[in-house]
Motif scaffolding. Structure first.
Motif, PDB file in Angstrom:
ATOM      1  N   ARG A  94      33.073  29.015  43.587  1.00  0.00           N
ATOM      2  CA  ARG A  94      32.579  30.748  43.704  1.00  0.00           C
ATOM      3  C   ARG A  94      31.757  31.307  44.082  1.00  0.00           C
ATOM      4  NH1 ARG A  94      35.164  34.011  39.665  1.00  0.00           N
ATOM      5  NH2 ARG A  94      33.880  35.943  38.645  1.00  0.00           N
ATOM      6  N   HIS A  95      31.329  32.585  44.532  1.00  0.00           N
ATOM      7  CA  HIS A  95      30.517  32.811  45.372  1.00  0.00           C
ATOM      8  C   HIS A  95      30.001  33.622  44.584  1.00  0.00           C
ATOM      9  CE1 HIS A  95      32.670  32.780  49.140  1.00  0.00           C
ATOM     10  NE2 HIS A  95      31.847  32.939  49.337  1.00  0.00           N
ATOM     11  N   ALA A  96      28.482  33.395  44.438  1.00  0.00           N
ATOM     12  CA  ALA A  96      27.422  33.954  43.702  1.00  0.00           C
ATOM     13  C   ALA A  96      27.488  35.452  43.451  1.00  0.00           C
ATOM     14  CB  ALA A  96      25.899  33.405  44.065  1.00  0.00           C
ATOM     15  N   HIS A  97      27.450  36.168  44.247  1.00  0.00           N
ATOM     16  CA  HIS A  97      28.371  38.115  44.295  1.00  0.00           C
ATOM     17  C   HIS A  97      29.617  37.586  42.765  1.00  0.00           C
ATOM     18  CE1 HIS A  97      30.871  37.454  48.011  1.00  0.00           C
ATOM     19  NE2 HIS A  97      31.863  37.665  47.220  1.00  0.00           N
ATOM     20  N   LEU A  98      29.761  37.470  42.640  1.00  0.00           N
ATOM     21  CA  LEU A  98      30.559  37.037  41.910  1.00  0.00           C
ATOM     22  C   LEU A  98      30.430  36.513  40.278  1.00  0.00           C
ATOM     23  CD1 LEU A  98      34.292  35.814  42.892  1.00  0.00           C
ATOM     24  CD2 LEU A  98      33.570  38.074  43.312  1.00  0.00           C
ATOM     25  N   GLY A  99      29.272  35.899  40.520  1.00  0.00           N
ATOM     26  CA  GLY A  99      28.598  35.569  39.032  1.00  0.00           C
ATOM     27  C   GLY A  99      29.801  35.146  38.132  1.00  0.00           C
ATOM     28  N   SER A 100      29.783  34.630  36.856  1.00  0.00           N
ATOM     29  CA  SER A 100      30.142  34.049  35.649  1.00  0.00           C
ATOM     30  C   SER A 100      32.018  33.918  36.336  1.00  0.00           C
ATOM     31  CB  SER A 100      29.936  33.872  34.317  1.00  0.00           C
ATOM     32  OG  SER A 100      28.506  33.632  34.428  1.00  0.00           O
ATOM     33  N   PRO A 101      32.406  33.414  35.560  1.00  0.00           N
ATOM     34  CA  PRO A 101      34.528  33.945  34.866  1.00  0.00           C
ATOM     35  C   PRO A 101      34.375  34.986  33.954  1.00  0.00           C
ATOM     36  CG  PRO A 101      33.510  31.962  36.566  1.00  0.00           C
ATOM     37  CD  PRO A 101      32.304  31.336  35.427  1.00  0.00           C
ATOM     38  N   LEU A 102      35.279  35.712  34.074  1.00  0.00           N
ATOM     39  CA  LEU A 102      35.046  36.976  33.737  1.00  0.00           C
ATOM     40  C   LEU A 102      36.052  36.296  32.232  1.00  0.00           C
ATOM     41  CD1 LEU A 102      36.074  40.272  35.992  1.00  0.00           C
ATOM     42  CD2 LEU A 102      33.613  39.522  35.051  1.00  0.00           C
ATOM     43  N   LEU A 151      38.116  40.192  45.498  1.00  0.00           N
ATOM     44  CA  LEU A 151      37.350  40.456  45.952  1.00  0.00           C
ATOM     45  C   LEU A 151      36.189  39.300  45.610  1.00  0.00           C
ATOM     46  CD1 LEU A 151      34.048  41.553  46.139  1.00  0.00           C
ATOM     47  CD2 LEU A 151      34.336  41.667  43.711  1.00  0.00           C
ATOM     48  N   SER A 152      36.552  38.439  46.745  1.00  0.00           N
ATOM     49  CA  SER A 152      36.374  37.249  47.039  1.00  0.00           C
ATOM     50  C   SER A 152      36.944  36.068  46.044  1.00  0.00           C
ATOM     51  CB  SER A 152      34.797  36.804  47.377  1.00  0.00           C
ATOM     52  OG  SER A 152      34.069  37.089  47.858  1.00  0.00           O
ATOM     53  N   SER A 153      38.852  36.341  45.748  1.00  0.00           N
ATOM     54  CA  SER A 153      39.422  35.906  45.114  1.00  0.00           C
ATOM     55  C   SER A 153      39.860  34.733  45.734  1.00  0.00           C
ATOM     56  CB  SER A 153      40.361  36.539  44.338  1.00  0.00           C
ATOM     57  OG  SER A 153      40.942  37.309  45.519  1.00  0.00           O
ATOM     58  N   ASN A 154      39.771  33.383  45.619  1.00  0.00           N
ATOM     59  CA  ASN A 154      40.501  32.428  46.739  1.00  0.00           C
ATOM     60  C   ASN A 154      40.899  31.203  45.823  1.00  0.00           C
ATOM     61  OD1 ASN A 154      38.835  30.911  45.155  1.00  0.00           O
ATOM     62  ND2 ASN A 154      36.734  30.783  46.819  1.00  0.00           N
ATOM     63  N   HIS A 287      28.887  38.304  51.828  1.00  0.00           N
ATOM     64  CA  HIS A 287      28.641  36.934  51.101  1.00  0.00           C
ATOM     65  C   HIS A 287      27.105  37.157  50.586  1.00  0.00           C
ATOM     66  CE1 HIS A 287      27.663  33.412  50.356  1.00  0.00           C
ATOM     67  NE2 HIS A 287      26.363  33.017  50.598  1.00  0.00           N
ATOM     68  N   ASP A 288      26.379  37.858  50.829  1.00  0.00           N
ATOM     69  CA  ASP A 288      24.987  37.807  49.888  1.00  0.00           C
ATOM     70  C   ASP A 288      24.496  38.731  49.082  1.00  0.00           C
ATOM     71  OD1 ASP A 288      21.760  38.307  49.832  1.00  0.00           O
ATOM     72  OD2 ASP A 288      22.043  37.466  51.818  1.00  0.00           O
ATOM     73  N   ASN A 289      24.040  38.972  47.621  1.00  0.00           N
ATOM     74  CA  ASN A 289      23.821  39.523  46.906  1.00  0.00           C
ATOM     75  C   ASN A 289      23.245  41.021  47.539  1.00  0.00           C
ATOM     76  OD1 ASN A 289      25.250  38.162  45.049  1.00  0.00           O
ATOM     77  ND2 ASN A 289      23.540  38.034  44.192  1.00  0.00           N
ATOM     78  N   ALA A 290      21.833  40.829  48.435  1.00  0.00           N
ATOM     79  CA  ALA A 290      20.969  41.451  48.723  1.00  0.00           C
ATOM     80  C   ALA A 290      21.812  42.700  48.817  1.00  0.00           C
ATOM     81  CB  ALA A 290      20.222  40.969  49.323  1.00  0.00           C
ATOM     82  N   ALA A 291      23.309  42.802  49.713  1.00  0.00           N
ATOM     83  CA  ALA A 291      23.786  43.689  50.771  1.00  0.00           C
ATOM     84  C   ALA A 291      24.825  44.366  49.290  1.00  0.00           C
ATOM     85  CB  ALA A 291      25.377  42.760  51.444  1.00  0.00           C
TER      86      ALA A 291
END
Length: 324
Positions: A94-102, A151-154, A287-291
């Motif tokens: 899970r990518h960091a920009h997604l955070g915790s599972p919903l 959204l980054s669903s993998n 990928h990057d949270n800053a984006a």
């Protein structure tokens, strides 16, 4: 250095596998014409050459050829509420920009680390778009939305039932947006690979600064962008390589660190296509949270926001889609 591919869109009418293809093209780009106008940078364009080169026929209409494409009118209509669904379920890393599972349900409370979901909801609200979000398979109901965003669903994020729902939605004229690790999903489902533009994630280097090249500045998602702009990402290598798509953005060769299975001179990071009656807008960026937080140095995050949101509105049918 500008890549050799330049923007290209081939209108591909594919009947059942082996029944043949109808291929046409239009040269694109902001300064030079593509050698054959098909988005393949001079690679083969005829049906026989395509099959010899193992470029897949996904058994659906890729393009707007009247022999196979029908506009069902399921995009946004004037006076209609603007609605999108954000699907961020992951069945793998899970990518960091997604955070915790919903949590289960539609629009559950977001945690502080659900950065990309919260940002997309806010960006959509600025444009009068209601953005619902979920990772709950029971809420994967698409008919009330003009677009669905992966959204980054993998990995295997969809069951057979949800795969069928997505196919029916696209065939009804729906809009699909794939962002970043949406390219790491549904590896065993050829239809989804075709929906991504005949492409799939292979690998990437470390998250690093790079240079994005604006290849087609005629599309609403790239209008007004400079020829090059800075961005930070993982810079995905893809295999298969996207085929018969309208390439919008690429990353320069020095940044891409292309592998033997990668892209060489041409390394697209965003493109669009008509697929099986619907509209599909794709980007490996994000990928990057800053984006998402708007904290990248320079103007790269602003261009990323423009690119994503204009791409979403075009896939919804609010604005012109995939302009050549």
């Amino acid at each position: 250095m500008k890549s050799l591919i330049k923007s290209g869109l081939a209108l591909v009418a594919a009947a059942a596998l082996g029944a043949g293809m109808v291929v046409g093209g239009a040269a694109l780009g902001n300064d030079k014409a593509n050698p054959n106008g098909n988005g393949l940078g001079g690679q083969p364009a005829t049906a026989s050459q395509i099959y010899l080169d193992e470029i897949k026929d996904y058994g659906v209409c890729r393009g707007t050829d009247p022999s196979c494409y029908h506009e069902w009118g399921n995009g946004w209509q004037e006076g209609e509420a603007k609605r999108i669904l954000i699907w961020s379920r992951t069945a793998g890393p899970r990518h960091a920009h997604l955070g915790s599972p919903l949590p289960l349900g539609l629009n559950p409370p977001l945690a502080a680390n659900n950065v990309a979901q919260a940002t997309l909801v806010a960006w959509a609200a600025e444009r009068g778009i209601q953005a619902d979000y979920t990772e709950d398979p029971s809420q994967f109901r698409l008919n009330n939305y003009q677009a669905v965003i992966f959204l980054s669903s993998n990995r295997d994020t969809l069951s057979d039932t949800e795969q069928t729902a997505l196919m029916q939605y696209m065939r009804g004229g729906g809009g699909f947006i794939g962002i970043h690790n949406a390219f790491g999903a549904e590896y065993s489902w050829p239809y989804y690979e075709g929906l991504l533009g005949g492409a799939n994630f292979f690998n990437h280097g470390p998250n690093r600064d790079g240079t994005v090249e604006t290849i087609n500045n005629r599309d609403v998602s790239t209008s007004g962008m400079p020829a090059t702009w800075p961005f930070k990402d993982e810079w995905y290598n893809l295999t298969p390589y996207p085929s018969f798509v309208n390439v919008l953005l690429e990353v320069d060769k020095a940044t891409s660190e292309a592998t033997p299975a990668g892209h060489g001179e041409s390394h697209p990071v965003s493109w669009c296509q008509y697929y099986d009656g619907g509209r599909s807008f794709l980007t490996t960026l994000g990928h990057d949270n800053a984006a998402w937080l708007g904290t990248l140095p320079g103007d790269g995050d602003a261009f990323f926001k423009q690119h994503v949101m204009e791409g979403i509105e075009s896939a919804m049918g609010i604005k012109p889609f995939c302009t050549v």
